[in-house]
Design a protein around this motif. Structure first.
Motif, PDB file in Angstrom:
ATOM      1  N   MET A   1       0.827  -1.193   0.000  1.00  0.00           N
ATOM      2  CA  MET A   1       0.000   0.000   0.000  1.00  0.00           C
ATOM      3  C   MET A   1       0.872   1.258   0.000  1.00  0.00           C
ATOM      4  O   MET A   1       0.617   2.176  -0.739  1.00  0.00           O
ATOM      5  CB  MET A   1      -0.933  -0.051   1.211  1.00  0.00           C
ATOM      6  N   ARG A   2       1.871   1.280   0.848  1.00  0.00           N
ATOM      7  CA  ARG A   2       2.769   2.429   0.955  1.00  0.00           C
ATOM      8  C   ARG A   2       3.509   2.652  -0.364  1.00  0.00           C
ATOM      9  O   ARG A   2       3.659   3.787  -0.799  1.00  0.00           O
ATOM     10  CB  ARG A   2       3.759   2.184   2.098  1.00  0.00           C
ATOM     11  N   ASP A   3       3.960   1.585  -1.012  1.00  0.00           N
ATOM     12  CA  ASP A   3       4.674   1.714  -2.288  1.00  0.00           C
ATOM     13  C   ASP A   3       3.766   2.307  -3.371  1.00  0.00           C
ATOM     14  O   ASP A   3       4.213   3.086  -4.204  1.00  0.00           O
ATOM     15  CB  ASP A   3       5.202   0.351  -2.747  1.00  0.00           C
ATOM     16  N   ARG A   4       2.504   1.918  -3.346  1.00  0.00           N
ATOM     17  CA  ARG A   4       1.561   2.431  -4.327  1.00  0.00           C
ATOM     18  C   ARG A   4       1.355   3.938  -4.134  1.00  0.00           C
ATOM     19  O   ARG A   4       1.282   4.694  -5.093  1.00  0.00           O
ATOM     20  CB  ARG A   4       0.228   1.703  -4.195  1.00  0.00           C
ATOM     21  N   GLN A   5       1.268   4.378  -2.875  1.00  0.00           N
ATOM     22  CA  GLN A   5       1.113   5.804  -2.570  1.00  0.00           C
ATOM     23  C   GLN A   5       2.337   6.603  -3.024  1.00  0.00           C
ATOM     24  O   GLN A   5       2.208   7.664  -3.612  1.00  0.00           O
ATOM     25  CB  GLN A   5       0.889   6.009  -1.065  1.00  0.00           C
ATOM     26  N   VAL A   6       3.522   6.054  -2.758  1.00  0.00           N
ATOM     27  CA  VAL A   6       4.761   6.723  -3.161  1.00  0.00           C
ATOM     28  C   VAL A   6       4.822   6.823  -4.684  1.00  0.00           C
ATOM     29  O   VAL A   6       5.182   7.878  -5.231  1.00  0.00           O
ATOM     30  CB  VAL A   6       5.992   5.973  -2.596  1.00  0.00           C
TER      31      VAL A   6
ATOM     32  N   ARG B   1       2.276   6.827  -6.784  1.00  0.00           N
ATOM     33  CA  ARG B   1       1.248   7.774  -7.230  1.00  0.00           C
ATOM     34  C   ARG B   1       1.707   9.221  -7.001  1.00  0.00           C
ATOM     35  O   ARG B   1       1.528  10.078  -7.851  1.00  0.00           O
ATOM     36  CB  ARG B   1      -0.062   7.511  -6.508  1.00  0.00           C
ATOM     37  N   ASP B   2       2.308   9.486  -5.857  1.00  0.00           N
ATOM     38  CA  ASP B   2       2.813  10.836  -5.564  1.00  0.00           C
ATOM     39  C   ASP B   2       3.930  11.232  -6.526  1.00  0.00           C
ATOM     40  O   ASP B   2       3.989  12.378  -6.974  1.00  0.00           O
ATOM     41  CB  ASP B   2       3.312  10.921  -4.119  1.00  0.00           C
TER      42      ASP B   2
END
Length: 167
Positions: free
Chosen positions: A1-6, A8-9
């Motif tokens: 989840m954290r990797d996906r947010q990074v 996307r940002d």
């Protein structure tokens, strides 16, 4: 989840950076015309540009098919209008630079002229953006264009001794 947010940002930042690289020059030129500052000394125009780009970046994920340039231009125009009205409405507070091509125009005339002629915004869109009737936008644009194309000439002094004698 954290990797996906990074990821996307990072994608969002890259997209915005590409947009800003392509649009900032034109937006800065529009802001410089609005503020009637010299192109090489334009702190108010740069401040307007910074606010417009920050606003566009904050809305980046919510644009959903809207043109980001249009968003930035709208914010630039409305912020200029508010700033002139609230801060610089007092005569003499923000004098235009005489080197500016639009220095002879009033702030509202500059705003409408830049939107209509430089940015190519339709009368109806400019009117809606500024909360003015379409006819008013048309009239102000015509008057500003005429003032630029046919500037008023200073009155020539009367040569000594050429005044008409009293009858």
């Amino acid at each position: 989840m954290r990797d996906r947010q990074v990821a996307r940002d990072a994608r969002r930042a890259g997209e915005f950076q590409a947009f800003a690289a392509g649009a900032a020059g034109r937006l800065l030129h529009a802001a410089t015309l609005l503020t009637a500052e010299a192109p090489d000394a334009n702190p108010r125009a740069r401040r307007l540009l910074t606010h417009a780009l920050a606003h566009t970046y904050a809305r980046w994920d919510r644009l959903r098919g809207e043109d980001p340039y249009d968003c930035a231009r709208q914010y630039l125009a409305t912020r200029f209008a508010r700033t002139v009205w609230h801060r610089y409405g007092v005569p003499g507070r923000a004098r235009p630079d005489p080197r500016s091509p639009l220095a002879a125009l009033a702030p509202r005339e500059r705003l409408i002229l830049v939107l209509r002629l430089y940015e190519g915004v339709a009368e109806e869109q400019a009117a809606a953006l500024l909360g003015l009737p379409t006819e008013r936008v048309h009239t102000v644009c015509e008057r500003a264009t005429a003032a630029l194309l046919h500037p008023a000439r200073p009155a020539a002094p009367h040569p000594a001794g050429t005044e008409a004698a009293p009858s």
